[in-house]
Structure formats: structure tokens, C-alpha cells
Design an enzyme around this catalytic site. Structure first.
Site, short mmCIF file in Angstrom:
data_model
loop_
_atom_site.label_atom_id
_atom_site.label_comp_id
_atom_site.label_asym_id
_atom_site.label_seq_id
_atom_site.Cartn_x
_atom_site.Cartn_y
_atom_site.Cartn_z
N ASP A 158 -1.06 -7.21 -4.92
CA ASP A 158 -2.41 -7.18 -4.35
C ASP A 158 -2.31 -8.05 -3.09
O ASP A 158 -2.04 -9.26 -3.19
CB ASP A 158 -3.41 -7.76 -5.36
N LYS A 195 -9.52 -4.03 12.62
CA LYS A 195 -8.34 -3.51 13.33
C LYS A 195 -8.13 -4.24 14.65
O LYS A 195 -7.01 -4.61 14.98
CB LYS A 195 -8.46 -1.99 13.54
N GLY A 215 0.83 -1.22 0.00
CA GLY A 215 0.00 0.00 0.00
C GLY A 215 0.86 1.26 0.00
O GLY A 215 0.48 2.27 0.60
N TYR A 238 -14.32 -1.55 9.73
CA TYR A 238 -12.89 -1.18 9.82
C TYR A 238 -12.36 -1.48 11.23
O TYR A 238 -11.30 -2.08 11.40
CB TYR A 238 -12.77 0.31 9.48
N LEU A 248 1.51 3.55 -2.08
CA LEU A 248 1.13 4.79 -2.78
C LEU A 248 0.08 5.57 -2.00
O LEU A 248 -0.40 6.60 -2.44
CB LEU A 248 0.62 4.46 -4.19
N GLY A 249 -0.26 5.11 -0.80
CA GLY A 249 -1.28 5.78 0.01
C GLY A 249 -0.72 6.93 0.82
O GLY A 249 0.42 7.37 0.64
N GLN A 250 -1.56 7.43 1.76
CA GLN A 250 -1.20 8.63 2.52
C GLN A 250 0.09 8.44 3.32
O GLN A 250 0.98 9.28 3.30
CB GLN A 250 -2.34 9.01 3.49
P1 NAD Z 1 -4.46 4.83 2.31
O1 NAD Z 1 -5.88 4.49 2.04
O2 NAD Z 1 -4.01 6.21 2.03
O3 NAD Z 1 -3.49 3.83 1.56
C1 NAD Z 1 -3.74 2.46 1.50
C2 NAD Z 1 -3.28 1.96 0.15
O4 NAD Z 1 -3.60 0.57 0.07
C3 NAD Z 1 -3.95 2.67 -1.03
O5 NAD Z 1 -2.96 3.19 -1.90
C4 NAD Z 1 -4.74 1.54 -1.71
O6 NAD Z 1 -4.75 1.66 -3.12
C5 NAD Z 1 -3.96 0.31 -1.27
N1 NAD Z 1 -4.73 -0.93 -1.35
C6 NAD Z 1 -6.06 -1.12 -1.14
N2 NAD Z 1 -6.37 -2.41 -1.37
C7 NAD Z 1 -5.21 -3.04 -1.70
C8 NAD Z 1 -4.90 -4.38 -2.03
N3 NAD Z 1 -5.82 -5.35 -2.11
N4 NAD Z 1 -3.60 -4.69 -2.30
C9 NAD Z 1 -2.65 -3.72 -2.24
N5 NAD Z 1 -2.90 -2.44 -1.98
C10 NAD Z 1 -4.17 -2.10 -1.69
O7 NAD Z 1 -4.18 4.44 3.84
P2 NAD Z 1 -3.08 5.04 4.82
O8 NAD Z 1 -3.67 6.22 5.45
O9 NAD Z 1 -1.77 5.15 4.15
O10 NAD Z 1 -3.09 3.89 5.92
C11 NAD Z 1 -2.09 2.89 6.02
C12 NAD Z 1 -2.37 2.06 7.27
O11 NAD Z 1 -2.39 2.92 8.41
C13 NAD Z 1 -3.73 1.35 7.25
O12 NAD Z 1 -3.61 0.11 7.90
C14 NAD Z 1 -4.62 2.25 8.07
O13 NAD Z 1 -5.68 1.55 8.67
C15 NAD Z 1 -3.63 2.75 9.10
N6 NAD Z 1 -4.07 4.00 9.71
C16 NAD Z 1 -4.10 5.17 8.99
C17 NAD Z 1 -4.55 6.33 9.58
C18 NAD Z 1 -4.63 7.63 8.83
O14 NAD Z 1 -5.18 8.62 9.37
N7 NAD Z 1 -4.09 7.73 7.60
C19 NAD Z 1 -4.94 6.32 10.93
C20 NAD Z 1 -4.92 5.12 11.64
C21 NAD Z 1 -4.44 3.96 11.02
C1 AKB Z 2 -9.95 6.84 9.53
O1 AKB Z 2 -10.53 7.90 9.84
O2 AKB Z 2 -10.52 5.84 9.09
C2 AKB Z 2 -8.47 6.77 9.77
C3 AKB Z 2 -8.19 6.19 11.11
C4 AKB Z 2 -8.21 7.05 12.30
O3 AKB Z 2 -7.97 5.00 11.22
N1 AKB Z 2 -7.90 8.08 9.60
#
Ligand code: NAD
Ligand code: AKB
Length: 318
Positions: free
Chosen positions: A54, A147, A8, A143, A10-12
């Protein structure tokens, strides 16, 4: 950590973590991956090794780990809260199936696994203020269910199979590089974009909605510091509460107004998001992370607002 695979990527979080780790560990030692190379910016795909993974396909993960001799998997691929409530089957398949596959590859190859949990692992019966590290966890979203189950599964793989699993419970993360992926805390990113682009913001959550939050540089430190921590000091290993600040929409509005006095905000509450936000803690107790691996965030609300607004103005050409 010598050879790191990020799912993942390319995500945030992944888009920033990949670049930070490539600087620290060398470009060729950090393998980024996603379902498709088109999910995000070219920078990640072109600045070092990239694999199509994936996470619901265990062979994709296993092949990349073996090909690159990976010793650490930072597993970020997931479906977040708001999208997860709209697509519950997808959230279960990606969040549970993906984590199970990653843990199985860790068991087979000896790779260490880091994966974030979330404040979403708590629910309405959890003490909302100064939420303890070890407490009631009965989340009310798909979700959140994935988790809390993920936290327990990571503990199980460590205790039963000796897989080096580690993780934090992240609060809402705020950043300017890549937009968030569809969560309940996304308003706290949108508000900065709207402040700069329109000078006004319509908030989807009510004015008294408190949630924990964190600026991305602190989140990257949390991942790297815990992944590098001395294992003999870790009593919890997975799912450490971490936070940097707790604020309501009124607080973040007031902070932005210090830098943009003409900024205005109104409310149009989204009941689905509000219900999720109400079920999450107002503020976390992160003392276990501070004691066991030295967690110590640098950004408070005003320091974050100043930096976000400066960086976003450059990004948006304003
Ligand atoms: P995001 O949604 O920005 O990035 C997740 C990436 O996973 C996306 O690029 C998506 O295309 C990819 N993805 C989805 N399905 C997929 C699959 N089957 N195979 C491969 N890739 C796939 O999420 P994020 O914010 O970068 O979060 C990363 C982790 O941190 C997650 O486990 C999330 O629950 C956790 N998290 C994030 C936050 C937040 O505020 N950003 C807060 C708490 C926890
Ligand atoms: C969401 O709002 O789903 C995320 C998180 C706190 O896990 N930013």
C-alpha cells in the site's frame, strides 16, 4: 535498470508493463506489487515476485526495495480523474502521499524513480492546441492538482537530493488487457468493447471533444525508452508531453466503422466528465520528448482500431 519494483502493478498500465519487463529483464528481476493480490489477474502475481504494497505506507515500499535490492521503482499506484473527483481525500492521500513515500525511499536507497504524470496536469487556461511542453498549469480537478504537484516534487527531489526521477505526461491510454481505472478518457476503451458486444455505443462526451490518446504498446515503449535514456541528453527529465493521436468521439466512431460498418453511436453527455475533458488540451506538442530521447509512436487511430478489435474479439470469444 537491473531490479525493478512496480507499484500499482495490477492496473491498466502495470498489468502489461510487468509482463513486458519480465520478458526483457528476467522474471525474478521485476517485482510486481499492489494493495491486495485480488486487485487483478493471477498472471502478474504468479509469473514472478509479488509484494503487498500500500503506497500510503512507507514501510511497505522501503521493505520491498531493501528485500529485493531494487534499483528502479516504476510508481503506477494512483487514483485517476473520475474516481478522484468523487473521492478527493483518497486521491490526495494516494497520489501525493504515495509519491512522497516513493521519493523518500528513492532518496534513502538511491533507487531511480519513474512515475507518469498526465494531460490532467493542464487546465482551462493552458493553450489547448499544440500545448507546449512548458506552459500554464492550473488544473481544475483534484487528480490534476496532484499530477502537477507531483511533477514539481519529482523535479525537486532530482535537483535537491540527486534522485534520478523521470516521467511523461500520458494522454488517455487505450488497451484490451485490463480495463481502465476510472478516468475521463475511459470512453475510448469502452467504445471498442461495446462495438463488439452490442454493436452500439452511448458516448458520455460530446461529439467535438478532442483529447490526446495513445495505444498501450506505444505507452510501454515510452516508459522503457525514457527510463533507459542517456541522462546527459535529458533537459526536462519529468513530465515530458507524449502523444500518438488526438481525436473526438466522431473520429473514433468513424475509425471503428471502417472495420464494423453496422456499428452505431448515440450521445448521453455526462456533465462531470464533459467539464473535466473540456479543461484538458485538445492536442499536445511532444517535440521535447522526440528531441531528448527519441519518442516516436507507432500506432495511429486506424492501426489501433484494427488491432484492438482483433485482440478484443479473441478475448471476448466473438
Ligand atoms: P489504474 O487505476 O489502472 O491502476 C492503478 C492501480 O493502483 C490499481 O490497480 C489500484 O488498485 C492501485 N492502487 C490504488 N491505491 C493504491 C494504494 N494505496 N497502494 C497501492 N496500490 C494502489 O491506473 P493506470 O491507468 O495503470 O495508471 C498508472 C499511472 O499512469 C497513474 O499515475 C496514472 O495517473 C497515470 N496515467 C494513466 C493514464 C491512463 O489513461 N491509463 C493516463 C495518464 C496518466
Ligand atoms: C484519466 O482520464 O483520468 C486518465 C488520464 C488521462 O490521466 N486516463
Amino acid at each position: 535498470m537491473k531490479k525493478i519494483l512496480i507499484t500499482g502493478a495490477l492496473g491498466q498500465i502495470g498489468s502489461e508493463l510487468t509482463m513486458r519487463l519480465r520478458k526483457e529483464y528476467g522474471e525474478n528481476n521485476v517485482i510486481s506489487s499492489s494493495r491486495s493480490a485480488k486487485d487483478g489477474s493471477d498472471e502478474i502475481v504468479k509469473s514472478g515476485p509479488f509484494e503487498i504494497i500500500d503506497v500510503t505506507n512507507i514501510n511497505h515500499i522501503a521493505n520491498a526495495v531493501k528485500k529485493h535490492n531494487v534499483d528502479t521503482i516504476i510508481h503506477l499506484a494512483a487514483i485517476l480523474s473520475a474516481v478522484g473527483e468523487a473521492k478527493t481525500n483518497l486521491a490526495w492521500d494516494v497520489n501525493m502521499g504515495g509519491l512522497y513515500n516513493v521519493l523518500e525511499v528513492g532518496r534513502e536507497t538511491g533507487a531511480a524513480i519513474f512515475t507518469p504524470s498526465s494531460i490532467a496536469a493542464f487546465g482551462p487556461s493552458t493553450p489547448a492546441k499544440n500545448t507546449p511542453q512548458d506552459t500554464i498549469q492550473r488544473p481544475k480537478t483534484m487528480y490534476g492538482v496532484t499530477k502537477v504537484a507531483g511533477e514539481i516534487l519529482c523535479d525537486y527531489y532530482y535537483e535537491r537530493f540527486g534522485v534520478d526521477t523521470r516521467g511523461v505526461r500520458f494522454p488517455g491510454l487505450i488497451s484490451y488487457k485490463t480495463l481502465p481505472g476510472g478516468g475521463t478518457t475511459d470512453y475510448a476503451v469502452d467504445i471498442y468493447y461495446k462495438a463488439i458486444e452490442d454493436g452500439k455505443f452511448t458516448c458520455p462526451l460530446g461529439e467535438d471533444t478532442y483529447m490526446d490518446m495513445m495505444y498501450m504498446p506505444d505507452a510501454l515503449d515510452a516508459i522503457i525508452n525514457l527510463a533507459q535514456a542517456d541522462p546527459s541528453k535529458l533537459k526536462h527529465r519529468n513530465a515530458f508531453n507524449v502523444t500518438a493521436m488526438s481525436f473526438s468521439p466522431e473520429d473514433i466512431f468513424a475509425s471503428i466503422k471502417k472495420f464494423m460498418p453496422d456499428f452505431t453511436m448515440s450521445y448521453d453527455v455526462n456533465p462531470t466528465l464533459q467539464k473535466i475533458a473540456n479543461s484538458w488540451p485538445d492536442s499536445l506538442d511532444d517535440s521535447a520528448a522526440r528531441e531528448e530521447w527519441g519518442w516516436n509512436p507507432k500506432y495511429d487511430l486506424d492501426a489501433m482500431s484494427k488491432d484492438m478489435l482483433e485482440k478484443l474479439k479473441v478475448k471476448l470469444g466473438k
